[in-house]
Design an enzyme around this catalytic site. Structure first.
Site, PDB file in Angstrom:
ATOM      1  N   MET A 151       4.011  -6.230 -11.331  1.00  0.00           N
ATOM      2  CA  MET A 151       4.561  -4.880 -11.476  1.00  0.00           C
ATOM      3  C   MET A 151       5.273  -4.795 -12.823  1.00  0.00           C
ATOM      4  SD  MET A 151       3.531  -3.336  -8.851  1.00  0.00           S
ATOM      5  CE  MET A 151       4.260  -1.782  -9.383  1.00  0.00           C
ATOM      6  N   GLY A 203      -2.312   5.189 -13.846  1.00  0.00           N
ATOM      7  CA  GLY A 203      -2.129   6.418 -13.072  1.00  0.00           C
ATOM      8  C   GLY A 203      -1.988   7.612 -13.983  1.00  0.00           C
ATOM      9  N   SER A 204      -0.775   7.840 -14.477  1.00  0.00           N
ATOM     10  CA  SER A 204      -0.495   9.012 -15.312  1.00  0.00           C
ATOM     11  C   SER A 204      -1.362   9.041 -16.559  1.00  0.00           C
ATOM     12  CB  SER A 204       0.961   9.014 -15.768  1.00  0.00           C
ATOM     13  OG  SER A 204       1.797   8.676 -14.722  1.00  0.00           O
ATOM     14  N   HIS A 246      -7.388   2.297  -7.565  1.00  0.00           N
ATOM     15  CA  HIS A 246      -6.127   1.699  -7.097  1.00  0.00           C
ATOM     16  C   HIS A 246      -5.419   2.682  -6.163  1.00  0.00           C
ATOM     17  CE1 HIS A 246      -2.669  -1.045  -7.519  1.00  0.00           C
ATOM     18  NE2 HIS A 246      -1.911   0.052  -7.535  1.00  0.00           N
ATOM     19  N   MET A 291       3.034   3.498   0.240  1.00  0.00           N
ATOM     20  CA  MET A 291       4.499   3.354   0.187  1.00  0.00           C
ATOM     21  C   MET A 291       5.104   3.826   1.500  1.00  0.00           C
ATOM     22  SD  MET A 291       5.121   5.037  -3.523  1.00  0.00           S
ATOM     23  CE  MET A 291       4.296   4.427  -4.990  1.00  0.00           C
ATOM     24  N   SER A 324      -5.143   4.882 -10.783  1.00  0.00           N
ATOM     25  CA  SER A 324      -4.302   4.938  -9.580  1.00  0.00           C
ATOM     26  C   SER A 324      -4.274   6.355  -9.026  1.00  0.00           C
ATOM     27  CB  SER A 324      -2.880   4.473  -9.919  1.00  0.00           C
ATOM     28  OG  SER A 324      -2.060   4.669  -8.796  1.00  0.00           O
ATOM     29  N   MET A 369       2.941  -1.329  -0.577  1.00  0.00           N
ATOM     30  CA  MET A 369       4.376  -1.430  -0.876  1.00  0.00           C
ATOM     31  C   MET A 369       5.113  -1.096   0.410  1.00  0.00           C
ATOM     32  SD  MET A 369       4.236   0.341  -4.589  1.00  0.00           S
ATOM     33  CE  MET A 369       2.609   0.971  -4.275  1.00  0.00           C
ATOM     34  N   ASP A 393       0.407  -3.323 -13.302  1.00  0.00           N
ATOM     35  CA  ASP A 393       0.578  -2.040 -12.617  1.00  0.00           C
ATOM     36  C   ASP A 393       1.894  -1.378 -13.009  1.00  0.00           C
ATOM     37  OD1 ASP A 393       0.374   0.079 -10.893  1.00  0.00           O
ATOM     38  OD2 ASP A 393       0.620  -1.101  -9.058  1.00  0.00           O
ATOM     39  N   GLY A 394       1.779  -0.242 -13.710  1.00  0.00           N
ATOM     40  CA  GLY A 394       2.953   0.557 -14.032  1.00  0.00           C
ATOM     41  C   GLY A 394       3.136   0.775 -15.520  1.00  0.00           C
ATOM     42  N   ASP A 452      -2.060   3.299  -3.781  1.00  0.00           N
ATOM     43  CA  ASP A 452      -0.680   2.882  -3.528  1.00  0.00           C
ATOM     44  C   ASP A 452      -0.202   3.364  -2.168  1.00  0.00           C
ATOM     45  OD1 ASP A 452       0.014   1.595  -5.992  1.00  0.00           O
ATOM     46  OD2 ASP A 452      -0.052   3.567  -6.943  1.00  0.00           O
ATOM     47  N   GLY A 464       7.356   2.308  -6.645  1.00  0.00           N
ATOM     48  CA  GLY A 464       7.837   3.472  -5.899  1.00  0.00           C
ATOM     49  C   GLY A 464       7.398   4.789  -6.510  1.00  0.00           C
ATOM     50  N   PHE A 465       7.184   4.781  -7.811  1.00  0.00           N
ATOM     51  CA  PHE A 465       6.853   6.046  -8.473  1.00  0.00           C
ATOM     52  C   PHE A 465       5.884   5.815  -9.623  1.00  0.00           C
ATOM     53  CE2 PHE A 465      11.134   6.156  -6.796  1.00  0.00           C
ATOM     54  CZ  PHE A 465      11.092   7.291  -5.992  1.00  0.00           C
ATOM     55  N   GLY A 466       5.062   6.821  -9.855  1.00  0.00           N
ATOM     56  CA  GLY A 466       4.211   6.797 -11.038  1.00  0.00           C
ATOM     57  C   GLY A 466       5.000   7.317 -12.232  1.00  0.00           C
ATOM     58  N   GLY A 467       4.411   7.200 -13.397  1.00  0.00           N
ATOM     59  CA  GLY A 467       4.982   7.822 -14.590  1.00  0.00           C
ATOM     60  C   GLY A 467       6.219   7.155 -15.164  1.00  0.00           C
ATOM     61  N   HIS A 488      -2.804  -1.389  -2.615  1.00  0.00           N
ATOM     62  CA  HIS A 488      -1.530  -2.019  -2.963  1.00  0.00           C
ATOM     63  C   HIS A 488      -0.494  -1.587  -1.928  1.00  0.00           C
ATOM     64  CE1 HIS A 488       1.937  -2.023  -6.191  1.00  0.00           C
ATOM     65  NE2 HIS A 488       2.109  -2.946  -5.277  1.00  0.00           N
TER      66      HIS A 488
END
Ligand code: DX5
Ligand code: ZN
Length: 224
Positions: free
Chosen positions: A138, A198-199, A34, A38, A9, A69, A176-177, A36, A143-146, A67
């Protein structure tokens, strides 16, 4: 058996060095990129829009998994397709006329996906599942990574997999997440096909090795 897919991501990349990070991912086993989007309304955060996706497309060699959002995503489907999206996913919670939006995505030639927030049951997809190329479950609140993986997602994967098998479909399940080496095996065993990371990729000491390890789970001695 087809191997699972890994989709880093870009949200977790270094935005000051996007080109470098995208090219680094080109040089891995990653399957999709990926992306994102937002809008600060559907989710509390704002990321970037179609113009940046065009830039990502310029450097990426991977299919682009977009994706959305955003609220009323029907307003922007064509722009993201024009920007180079291969897969376009919208949120169930953001579409009053979900069936129409799925048709709209397909009419652009993109693959169509629907994303579900952690609180949204998979059974709500029963009447559109056969129209979908992928479903994003999800495993964090978007809304946020990590963020931390929500474990109830494992039950949702199993339920959705069962629905897909019963209907004899080839819809992919994307998670995802909060996905990383610590939970990837359990997620795949439950029936997932695509891991968004992502992270756990971009913040790893060695991001290329992190992708390799996610792609080659179970091979010992690859990753400490
Ligand atoms: C969350 C995004 C995710 C995010 C995942 O709203 O949809 O795609 O980038 O990031 P990690 O893997 O860090 O949880
Ligand atoms: Zn995402």
């Amino acid at each position: 058996m087809i191997k699972h897919l890994v989709a880093p991501s870009i949200l977790a990349a270094n935005f000051g060095n996007m080109q470098r990070d995208i090219e680094m991912i080109n040089d891995t086993d990653a399957d999709w990129l990926h992306i994102d989007i937002m809008d600060g309304m559907f989710v509390p955060n704002i990321s970037f829009g179609a113009d940046i996706v065009k830039v990502i497309k310029k450097y990426s060699q991977l299919p682009m998994d977009v994706h959305l959002m955003i609220e009323k995503p029907d307003r922007y489907i064509q722009s993201y397709r024009d920007a180079g999206a291969d897969n376009i996913s919208v949120h169930y919670e953001a579409c009053t006329h979900l069936h129409r939006v799925i048709e709209q995505i397909k009419s652009t030639g993109a693959k169509a996906g629907v994303a579900l927030n952690p609180h949204t049951p998979v059974s709500l997809l029963d009447d559109v599942l056969e129209d979908l190329d992928l479903v994003i479950l999800m495993s964090v609140n978007p809304g946020f990574g990590g963020q931390k993986f929500i474990y109830q997602t494992i039950n949702k994967i199993k339920q959705l997999k069962e629905m897909i098998i019963v209907k004899n479909l080839s819809t992919l399940i994307e998670i995802d997440g909060g996905v990383g080496l610590q939970n990837a095996e359990v997620i795949l065993q439950a029936g997932a096909d695509v891991l968004v990371a992502g992270s756990s990729v971009f913040h790893a000491e060695n991001p290329k090795l992190a992708v390799y390890a996610l792609k080659n789970l179970g091979v010992k001695g690859l990753y400490a």
